[in-house]
Design a protein around this motif. Structure first.
Motif, PDB file in Angstrom:
ATOM      1  N   GLY A 121      -4.173  -5.816  15.549  1.00 50.33           N
ATOM      2  CA  GLY A 121      -3.098  -5.802  16.542  1.00 50.33           C
ATOM      3  C   GLY A 121      -1.787  -5.246  16.007  1.00 50.33           C
ATOM      4  O   GLY A 121      -0.839  -5.055  16.772  1.00 50.33           O
ATOM      5  N   ASP A 122      -1.716  -4.993  14.728  1.00 47.36           N
ATOM      6  CA  ASP A 122      -0.486  -4.458  14.144  1.00 47.36           C
ATOM      7  C   ASP A 122      -0.262  -3.016  14.606  1.00 47.36           C
ATOM      8  O   ASP A 122      -1.132  -2.165  14.399  1.00 47.36           O
ATOM      9  N   PRO A 123       0.862  -2.718  15.241  1.00 49.34           N
ATOM     10  CA  PRO A 123       1.104  -1.333  15.666  1.00 49.34           C
ATOM     11  C   PRO A 123       1.058  -0.346  14.484  1.00 49.34           C
ATOM     12  O   PRO A 123       0.847   0.846  14.690  1.00 49.34           O
ATOM     13  N   ASN A 124       1.219  -0.849  13.261  1.00 52.03           N
ATOM     14  CA  ASN A 124       1.142   0.038  12.088  1.00 52.03           C
ATOM     15  C   ASN A 124      -0.201  -0.053  11.368  1.00 52.03           C
ATOM     16  O   ASN A 124      -0.279   0.208  10.166  1.00 52.03           O
ATOM     17  N   HIS A 125      -1.267  -0.404  12.116  1.00 50.70           N
ATOM     18  CA  HIS A 125      -2.578  -0.567  11.472  1.00 50.70           C
ATOM     19  C   HIS A 125      -3.079   0.701  10.795  1.00 50.70           C
ATOM     20  O   HIS A 125      -3.890   0.649   9.887  1.00 50.70           O
ATOM     21  N   ARG A 126      -2.575   1.862  11.233  1.00 42.23           N
ATOM     22  CA  ARG A 126      -3.092   3.126  10.687  1.00 42.23           C
ATOM     23  C   ARG A 126      -2.888   3.269   9.188  1.00 42.23           C
ATOM     24  O   ARG A 126      -3.631   3.958   8.503  1.00 42.23           O
ATOM     25  N   TRP A 127      -1.869   2.611   8.707  1.00 48.51           N
ATOM     26  CA  TRP A 127      -1.570   2.625   7.277  1.00 48.51           C
ATOM     27  C   TRP A 127      -2.801   2.195   6.465  1.00 48.51           C
ATOM     28  O   TRP A 127      -3.139   2.802   5.461  1.00 48.51           O
ATOM     29  N   LEU A 128      -3.478   1.128   6.926  1.00 43.43           N
ATOM     30  CA  LEU A 128      -4.709   0.691   6.243  1.00 43.43           C
ATOM     31  C   LEU A 128      -5.930   1.493   6.695  1.00 43.43           C
ATOM     32  O   LEU A 128      -6.808   1.793   5.899  1.00 43.43           O
ATOM     33  N   ASP A 129      -5.966   1.855   7.989  1.00 46.81           N
ATOM     34  CA  ASP A 129      -7.112   2.623   8.513  1.00 46.81           C
ATOM     35  C   ASP A 129      -7.396   3.858   7.666  1.00 46.81           C
ATOM     36  O   ASP A 129      -8.550   4.170   7.371  1.00 46.81           O
ATOM     37  N   VAL A 130      -6.333   4.544   7.270  1.00 47.02           N
ATOM     38  CA  VAL A 130      -6.497   5.774   6.498  1.00 47.02           C
ATOM     39  C   VAL A 130      -7.215   5.470   5.185  1.00 47.02           C
ATOM     40  O   VAL A 130      -8.103   6.210   4.764  1.00 47.02           O
ATOM     41  N   GLN A 131      -6.880   4.344   4.576  1.00 41.90           N
ATOM     42  CA  GLN A 131      -7.552   3.976   3.325  1.00 41.90           C
ATOM     43  C   GLN A 131      -9.010   3.591   3.555  1.00 41.90           C
ATOM     44  O   GLN A 131      -9.846   3.791   2.687  1.00 41.90           O
ATOM     45  N   PHE A 132      -9.300   3.032   4.731  1.00 45.93           N
ATOM     46  CA  PHE A 132     -10.671   2.575   4.988  1.00 45.93           C
ATOM     47  C   PHE A 132     -11.594   3.703   5.453  1.00 45.93           C
ATOM     48  O   PHE A 132     -12.810   3.527   5.479  1.00 45.93           O
ATOM     49  N   GLY A 133     -11.025   4.845   5.836  1.00 43.06           N
ATOM     50  CA  GLY A 133     -11.844   5.998   6.230  1.00 43.06           C
ATOM     51  C   GLY A 133     -12.775   5.668   7.387  1.00 43.06           C
ATOM     52  O   GLY A 133     -12.429   4.915   8.293  1.00 43.06           O
ATOM     53  N   ASP A 134     -13.995   6.214   7.318  1.00 44.35           N
ATOM     54  CA  ASP A 134     -14.949   6.075   8.418  1.00 44.35           C
ATOM     55  C   ASP A 134     -15.386   4.642   8.701  1.00 44.35           C
ATOM     56  O   ASP A 134     -15.953   4.377   9.751  1.00 44.35           O
ATOM     57  N   HIS A 135     -15.147   3.741   7.778  1.00 42.62           N
ATOM     58  CA  HIS A 135     -15.600   2.360   8.008  1.00 42.62           C
ATOM     59  C   HIS A 135     -14.922   1.718   9.212  1.00 42.62           C
ATOM     60  O   HIS A 135     -15.433   0.743   9.757  1.00 42.62           O
ATOM     61  N   ILE A 136     -13.794   2.273   9.625  1.00 41.12           N
ATOM     62  CA  ILE A 136     -13.093   1.707  10.779  1.00 41.12           C
ATOM     63  C   ILE A 136     -13.875   1.883  12.090  1.00 41.12           C
ATOM     64  O   ILE A 136     -13.504   1.298  13.095  1.00 41.12           O
ATOM     65  N   ILE A 137     -14.939   2.674  12.075  1.00 40.51           N
ATOM     66  CA  ILE A 137     -15.681   2.875  13.337  1.00 40.51           C
ATOM     67  C   ILE A 137     -16.176   1.559  13.934  1.00 40.51           C
ATOM     68  O   ILE A 137     -16.397   1.475  15.125  1.00 40.51           O
ATOM     69  N   HIS A 138     -16.328   0.541  13.099  1.00 39.75           N
ATOM     70  CA  HIS A 138     -16.845  -0.739  13.600  1.00 39.75           C
ATOM     71  C   HIS A 138     -15.809  -1.511  14.407  1.00 39.75           C
ATOM     72  O   HIS A 138     -16.152  -2.449  15.107  1.00 39.75           O
ATOM     73  N   TRP A 139     -14.520  -1.161  14.258  1.00 37.75           N
ATOM     74  CA  TRP A 139     -13.493  -1.880  15.031  1.00 37.75           C
ATOM     75  C   TRP A 139     -12.479  -0.942  15.690  1.00 37.75           C
ATOM     76  O   TRP A 139     -11.546  -1.404  16.334  1.00 37.75           O
TER      77      TRP A 139
END
Ligand SMILES: *[C@@H]1O[C@H](CO)[C@@H](O)[C@H](O)[C@H]1NC(C)=O
Ligand SMILES: *[C@@H]1O[C@H](CO)[C@@H](O)[C@H](O)[C@H]1NC(C)=O
Ligand SMILES: *[C@@H]1O[C@H](CO)[C@@H](O)[C@H](O)[C@H]1NC(C)=O
Length: 375
Positions: free
Chosen positions: A264-282
């Protein structure tokens, strides 16, 4: 390079013995290096950053001009009606037609709502093209939305593409092995080929209640982790905990509360970039499949998969070739009690922020706002 390789192939047959040995040696070396590369990507560095998309020569963004957008929908309805005269099972399948039409109309209306564009548009990015699997033989595109029964659909497409004669014969380890499963991603084609397929192929995706899906992702990746994917517990969970855990006396692994605060963090992309494709699950359906930009022909719902699966196969024109595997009882139904339990004790602010991010998914696909969590 290429011509040498072809010459090599021809010689293989004219001087079978020595060339066969050389070939085996070459194949051996090649598979060892492929294996090492695989280890490199999966184990040593599980986080593939966004720049993984930038190196290939397919353009990063596809846009379809108004004139290029397909108008195939109406044509398909009448042809289905003509096909169906008389047979009972066909009429049953046809019963889903108005349901799908309603879903598509809702989608179109919500896509047009200017106040929601920030949660309904994502662009047809490389990330989206990577999510879409292709059957050229039957002209089908399937956008993958993990935690919504996608493994079974991938198996259906693998069989249709001809690699195996039945779903039972596909080894479990091969389904998600995209080097070997004969299931190309749309991102592996050049731009005009991508556009051609987007404009003319049958396209579908499956969705389910967005919060229910997040619970499923949380359980599957952080509690159970049935496949060998250690990076969820050992890399991703600690990174989320470090940034989002409020209670510093809590020492247990990732809690649903931490996960919700990250999402829910509007700045979630900061971590998403580090997680790469694994974010597809959420990631949201909007981010995965660009449903306002790509004109999907059918939207299936996990909750009604028993009706939707045969309908999708019928509309794709492959129902005489394959059936969707049997659906075990009770696994696709929405369970409000379970959802409530997971969100119990979470702060209303965190739940509201999560809803703000996922409201595009709720509205586009007709899932009601979970007021029981928000008030
Ligand atoms: C913090 O976590 C600990 C350990 O689980 C728990 O006992 C405590 O009640 C929590 N505190 C708050 C404010 O939630
Ligand atoms: C719904 O979830 C609750 C809590 O997890 C569980 O006890 C119950 O059996 C579930 N109901 C159904 C119909 O599966
Ligand atoms: C989208 O925009 C609306 C205002 O138009 C805003 O209230 C909302 O928080 C935005 N959502 C996100 C996820 O940025």
């Amino acid at each position: 390079m290429l011509s040498n390789y072809q010459g090599f192939e021809r010689n293989k047959w004219s001087a079978p013995d020595t060339m066969r040995k050389l070939w085996l040696l070459f194949a051996g070396c090649a598979s060892i290096s492929v294996f090492l590369m695989y280890l490199g990507t999966k184990l040593i560095s599980p986080f593939r950053g966004q720049n993984a998309y930038e190196s290939k020569d397919v353009p990063s963004e596809i846009t379809l001009a108004e004139s290029e957008k397909p108008q195939v929908l109406e044509l398909k309805i009448s042809s289905l009606e003509e096909q169906c005269v008389g047979t009972a099972s066909c009429r049953e399948v046809l019963g889903q037609e108005p349901v799908n039409m309603e879903r598509l109309e809702l989608l179109r209306n919500v896509c047009e709502d200017a106040s929601l564009k920030n949660v309904t548009y994502s662009g047809i990015s490389r990330f989206v093209l990577d999510r879409i699997f292709v059957s050229d033989k039957y002209k089908i595109l399937f956008c993958q939305t993990p935690k919504v029964g996608n493994t079974q659909w991938k198996k259906v497409l693998i069989v249709l593409n001809g690699a195996f004669s039945s779903i039972k014969k596909i080894p479990e380890s091969l389904v998600h092995d995209h080097e070997k499963n004969h299931l190309p991603r749309l991102s592996s084609y050049r731009k005009p080929e991508v556009k051609k397929r987007l404009n003319s192929y049958f396209k579908f995706l499956i969705v389910r209640d967005p919060f229910d899906r997040l619970i499923s992702a949380f359980k599957d990746k952080f509690l159970q982790n049935p496949r060998f994917e250690p990076w969820y517990k050992h890399e991703i969970a600690p990174a989320i905990i470090q940034r989002y855990r409020k209670n510093h006396t809590e020492v247990r692994g990732l809690q649903f509360e931490d996960f919700v605060r990250y999402l829910g963090d509007p700045n979630h992309r900061w971590l998403d970039v580090q997680f790469g494709d694994h974010i597809i699950h959420w990631a949201t359906y909007v981010e995965l499949c660009a449903p306002c930009e790509i004109k999907y022909d059918v939207i299936g719902h996990h909750e009604t998969l028993r009706n939707d699966a045969p309908y999708i196969l019928k509309k794709a024109g492959v129902d005489h070739l394959i059936s969707y595997p049997p659906i075990p009882p009770g696994i696709t139904e929405y369970n409000r009690t379970k959802v409530k339990q997971y969100f119990l004790g979470l702060s209303k602010r965190d739940i509201r922020r999560l809803y703000t991010r996922f409201q595009g998914d709720f509205k586009l696909f007709g899932y009601s706002k979970p007021s029981f969590l928000l008030v």
